[in-house]
Design an enzyme around this catalytic site. Structure first.
Site, mmCIF file in Angstrom:
data_model
loop_
_atom_site.group_PDB
_atom_site.id
_atom_site.type_symbol
_atom_site.label_atom_id
_atom_site.label_comp_id
_atom_site.label_asym_id
_atom_site.label_seq_id
_atom_site.Cartn_x
_atom_site.Cartn_y
_atom_site.Cartn_z
ATOM 1 N N ASP A 1 21.974 -62.803 -42.682
ATOM 2 C CA ASP A 1 22.138 -63.859 -42.791
ATOM 3 C C ASP A 1 23.523 -64.194 -42.319
ATOM 4 O OD1 ASP A 1 22.564 -66.084 -44.521
ATOM 5 O OD2 ASP A 1 22.111 -65.062 -46.101
ATOM 6 N N HIS A 2 23.320 -64.932 -42.030
ATOM 7 C CA HIS A 2 25.048 -66.088 -41.262
ATOM 8 C C HIS A 2 25.906 -65.859 -41.785
ATOM 9 C CE1 HIS A 2 27.837 -66.039 -37.669
ATOM 10 N NE2 HIS A 2 26.971 -66.236 -36.720
#
Ligand code: COA
Length: 437
Positions: free
Chosen positions: A407-408
């Protein structure tokens, strides 16, 4: 001779005060043992409670919206006295069967859906009840969480009741139609999903077809996977680990324990290696909660298990405190329970990080979808013998492909690359695990 049996809520794991969302039988109904009699819904799963005995439903003591816990009296069933029925009844009162749970893909802290799913319903879905809405408190809560106006939802439950699935269907339709009343796609704000409607095609025009309803697991996991794919900014990093020595070690140990039946699987090594990487990179053992990152000090590792009805994700708790054999045995037991449709809510909750292994099947790489609210997932595919340059010559080595989706919002590419390099080094020489404190 007949006798009246009190039916109570069986063991539902750690859950308490769980709402009854559906009564599946009425007084006078003839039911067989194990027939579903009512549905409970926690924040993680819906659970069908099976009838402990065959008989006739005489009295309902719970109603939709009531909150129940293990031991709550929910109904009375009249069962035949004597013979196996009476024996079954005794057994049932002593130990009622566990409920069958369907995961809501382990997503208690769901981020809000994109604005296209907001109250304005797609024009294609007329209000079901023309004003008065019937829905359980938990369904109302779910609608509130998603910003759905219940008056716009088509009800499919008995007596015009709106079910949780009705809301999911409504939101999916709103998202895929993109037809937010009063707005043309071009005029919609930039943060909406201005999607074209889902293509509606008469496939029978092109050849023979057969239509099959989606399983309950597929419907629920599909809705969760769609949300996770849309809401989480996914990136996937790829790497490879040289598992030549590890696989030789695993095969040798399995030969040694051939007779005892104790078996070490690659999945168990992967889970242990992931615990090591999560210890080193705690940002991966975390969940977003609004503007906070919740860092977990425990190591519950989930793994994707394929079942005839779809994908489920059981959890191995405290994998850091378990040995490889224990993890392998527990994973095998959970995978069997999953295939038999017998996973309970406790088997599927609390995961920190997921491993999805397609290694026994094939493939070279894939991009797994993160199991929210986790922040990363490791996919592995089939290890293959490849020529590797050792500085002087090519040597055959067994190479395992690793695919890490992250998850950036929480992690970045540098950290993900380091996480994979750590996995690579542990899987390349598993003795490194023994050096950890
Ligand atoms: N590379 C090469 N071969 C592998 C391998 C890998 N990464 N992992 C397993 N194998 C082989 C091994 O030869 C093994 O047999 P052996 O132990 O007798 O040598 C065989 O595959 C079976 O492996 P096993 O360990 O019994 O099962 P598994 O660990 O591969 O799978 C589950 C267990 C539960 C993960 C699996 O049944 C499953 O459900 N996989 C699907 C996961 C999924 O659906 N992911 C979602 C994708 S979107």
């Amino acid at each position: 001779m007949t006798r009246l049996i009190d039916v109570t809520v069986p063991d539902i794991g750690d859950y308490k005060d769980v709402p009854v969302i559906e009564l599946l039988v009425q007084p006078g109904d003839h039911i067989a043992a194990d027939d579903p009699i009512l549905t409970l819904e926690s924040d993680k799963a819906t659970m069908d409670v099976p009838a402990p005995v065959a008989g006739i439903v005489r009295e309902l003591l719970a109603k939709v919206g009531d909150r129940v816990s293990q031991g709550s009296l929910v109904m009375k069933i009249e069962t035949a006295e004597g013979g196996t029925a009476a024996a079954a009844a005794e057994a049932a009162q002593a130990a009622p069967p566990a409920p069958v749970a369907v995961p809501v893909a382990a997503a208690p802290a769901a981020p809000p859906p994109p604005p296209a799913a907001e109250p304005s319903a797609p024009a294609a879905l007329p209000p079901a009840l023309g004003g008065k809405v019937h829905a359980s408190p938990s369904v109302r809560g779910y609608a509130r969480e998603l910003g759905v106006d219940l008056a716009q939802v088509r009800a499919s439950g008995s007596k015009g009741r709106i079910t949780r699935e009705d809301i999911t269907t409504h939101v999916k339709a709103a998202m895929s139609s993109g037809s937010v009343p009063g707005k043309t796609p071009a005029a919609a704000p930039g943060n909406g999903l201005d999607l074209l409607p889902w293509p509606k095609i008469d496939f029978a025009k092109f050849g023979p077809i057969e239509t099959q309803p989606l399983s309950r697991i597929k419907k629920i996991s599909g809705a969760n996977l769609s949300r996770n794919a849309v809401v989480i900014p996914h990136v996937t990093n790829f790497d490879e680990a040289d598992i030549t020595d590890l696989e030789a070690f695993r095969v040798a140990l399995n030969k040694e324990h051939d007779k005892s039946g104790r078996k070490l699987t690659m999945l168990a090594f992967l889970i242990k290696a992931c615990v090591s990487a999560l210890r080193k990179f705690p940002e991966f053992n975390a969940s977003l909660d609004g503007d906070n990152l919740v860092l977990k000090k425990y190591f519950h590792i989930a793994f994707a298990a394929d079942t005839p009805n779809g994908l489920v994700v059981p959890v191995i708790r405290d994998a850091d405190r378990k040995g490889l054999y224990e993890i392998a045995a527990e994973a095998a037991e959970l995978a069997k329970k999953a295939r038999d449709g017998k996973l309970g809510p406790a088997d599927m909750s609390g995961g920190c990080f997921t491993v999805s292994s397609l290694g026994g099947i094939g493939g070279t790489a894939f991009t797994p979808i993160i199991n929210a609210p986790e922040v990363a997932i490791l996919g592995v595919t089939k290890a293959q013998t490849k020529p590797v340059w050792d500085g002087q010559q090519f040597v055959p080595r067994l190479i395992l492909p690793l695919c890490l989706s992250w998850d950036h919002r929480v992690v970045d590419g540098v950290l993900a690359a380091r996480f994979l390099v750590h996995l690579q080094s542990v899987l390349g020489d598993f003795r490194r695990i023994s050096l950890e404190g």
